[in-house]
Design a protein around this motif. Structure first.
Motif, PDB file in Angstrom:
ATOM      1  N   ASN A  17     -19.880 -29.987 -30.824  1.00 12.88           N
ATOM      2  CA  ASN A  17     -20.926 -29.797 -29.820  1.00 12.88           C
ATOM      3  C   ASN A  17     -22.250 -29.417 -30.470  1.00 12.88           C
ATOM      4  OD1 ASN A  17     -19.365 -30.488 -27.641  1.00 12.88           O
ATOM      5  ND2 ASN A  17     -18.864 -28.389 -27.092  1.00 12.88           N
ATOM      6  N   ILE A  23     -23.970 -35.167 -24.827  1.00 15.10           N
ATOM      7  CA  ILE A  23     -22.765 -35.037 -24.001  1.00 15.10           C
ATOM      8  C   ILE A  23     -21.825 -34.150 -24.800  1.00 15.10           C
ATOM      9  CG2 ILE A  23     -20.800 -36.236 -22.991  1.00 15.10           C
ATOM     10  CD1 ILE A  23     -22.682 -38.663 -22.634  1.00 15.10           C
ATOM     11  N   LEU A  52     -16.089 -30.080 -23.256  1.00 13.25           N
ATOM     12  CA  LEU A  52     -15.918 -28.865 -22.461  1.00 13.25           C
ATOM     13  C   LEU A  52     -14.655 -28.084 -22.769  1.00 13.25           C
ATOM     14  CD1 LEU A  52     -16.995 -30.244 -18.970  1.00 13.25           C
ATOM     15  CD2 LEU A  52     -18.361 -28.892 -20.576  1.00 13.25           C
ATOM     16  N   ASN A  88     -12.521 -33.196 -22.070  1.00  9.13           N
ATOM     17  CA  ASN A  88     -13.451 -33.435 -20.969  1.00  9.13           C
ATOM     18  C   ASN A  88     -14.869 -33.223 -21.469  1.00  9.13           C
ATOM     19  OD1 ASN A  88     -11.575 -33.974 -18.793  1.00  9.13           O
ATOM     20  ND2 ASN A  88     -10.992 -31.827 -18.985  1.00  9.13           N
ATOM     21  N   GLU A  89     -15.779 -34.074 -21.008  1.00  5.84           N
ATOM     22  CA  GLU A  89     -17.154 -34.038 -21.484  1.00  5.84           C
ATOM     23  C   GLU A  89     -18.123 -33.940 -20.305  1.00  5.84           C
ATOM     24  OE1 GLU A  89     -16.969 -36.714 -25.511  1.00  5.84           O
ATOM     25  OE2 GLU A  89     -17.125 -37.781 -23.602  1.00  5.84           O
ATOM     26  N   GLU A  90     -19.332 -33.477 -20.628  1.00  9.46           N
ATOM     27  CA  GLU A  90     -20.364 -33.344 -19.604  1.00  9.46           C
ATOM     28  C   GLU A  90     -21.731 -33.360 -20.290  1.00  9.46           C
ATOM     29  OE1 GLU A  90     -21.095 -30.493 -15.721  1.00  9.46           O
ATOM     30  OE2 GLU A  90     -20.126 -29.612 -17.451  1.00  9.46           O
ATOM     31  N   LEU A  91     -22.699 -33.895 -19.612  1.00  7.97           N
ATOM     32  CA  LEU A  91     -24.071 -33.859 -20.105  1.00  7.97           C
ATOM     33  C   LEU A  91     -24.483 -32.397 -20.263  1.00  7.97           C
ATOM     34  CD1 LEU A  91     -26.614 -35.555 -20.775  1.00  7.97           C
ATOM     35  CD2 LEU A  91     -27.229 -35.328 -18.357  1.00  7.97           C
ATOM     36  N   ASP A 109     -26.259 -30.698 -17.408  1.00 11.22           N
ATOM     37  CA  ASP A 109     -25.404 -30.403 -16.255  1.00 11.22           C
ATOM     38  C   ASP A 109     -24.546 -29.170 -16.526  1.00 11.22           C
ATOM     39  OD1 ASP A 109     -26.440 -32.614 -14.959  1.00 11.22           O
ATOM     40  OD2 ASP A 109     -24.725 -33.906 -15.436  1.00 11.22           O
ATOM     41  N   ALA A 110     -24.023 -29.072 -17.746  1.00  9.53           N
ATOM     42  CA  ALA A 110     -23.202 -27.920 -18.112  1.00  9.53           C
ATOM     43  C   ALA A 110     -24.022 -26.636 -18.069  1.00  9.53           C
ATOM     44  CB  ALA A 110     -22.590 -28.121 -19.499  1.00  9.53           C
ATOM     45  N   ARG A 164     -24.763 -25.593 -14.463  1.00  4.08           N
ATOM     46  CA  ARG A 164     -23.562 -24.991 -13.865  1.00  4.08           C
ATOM     47  C   ARG A 164     -23.355 -23.573 -14.376  1.00  4.08           C
ATOM     48  NH1 ARG A 164     -19.056 -25.048 -16.144  1.00  4.08           N
ATOM     49  NH2 ARG A 164     -19.440 -26.909 -17.391  1.00  4.08           N
TER      50      ARG A 164
END
Length: 96
Positions: free
Chosen positions: A4, A16, A19, A24-27, A30-31, A34
């Protein structure tokens, strides 16, 4: 974590990130958004909500490198415009 870190260094706010151990991945933006929501009650309890607001500003207005690139693009690549923008932000004490 190292992956990361590399992704963030390479792709910045467009990274990206991974997580969890399941892949599991996320922009990253966005992370972070959240996480800001999750951390708000803690920040209020510690009296540092303004610090989270600073991160929200970065998400909304972009990181410094993104703002600099946008200024350069609008100025046809003229770096004087970028410097002027940076000086204005430093004088204002916040992203413009």
């Amino acid at each position: 974590m190292q992956e990361n870190k590399w992704r963030s260094a390479r792709y910045g706010m467009d990274a990206i990130i991974i997580l969890d151990a399941y892949g599991n991945e996320e922009l990253v933006t966005d992370a972070v958004a959240r996480l800001l929501t999750e951390l708000e009650p803690v920040a209020e309890g510690l009296g540092c909500s303004e610090d989270l607001d600073g991160v929200r500003t970065i998400l909304r207005k972009g990181a410094s490198y993104q703002r600099q690139r946008a200024v350069a693009r609008r100025a046809g690549g003229e770096l004087d415009a970028v410097v002027a923008s940076l000086v204005a932000e430093m004088r204002a004490g916040r992203p413009l």
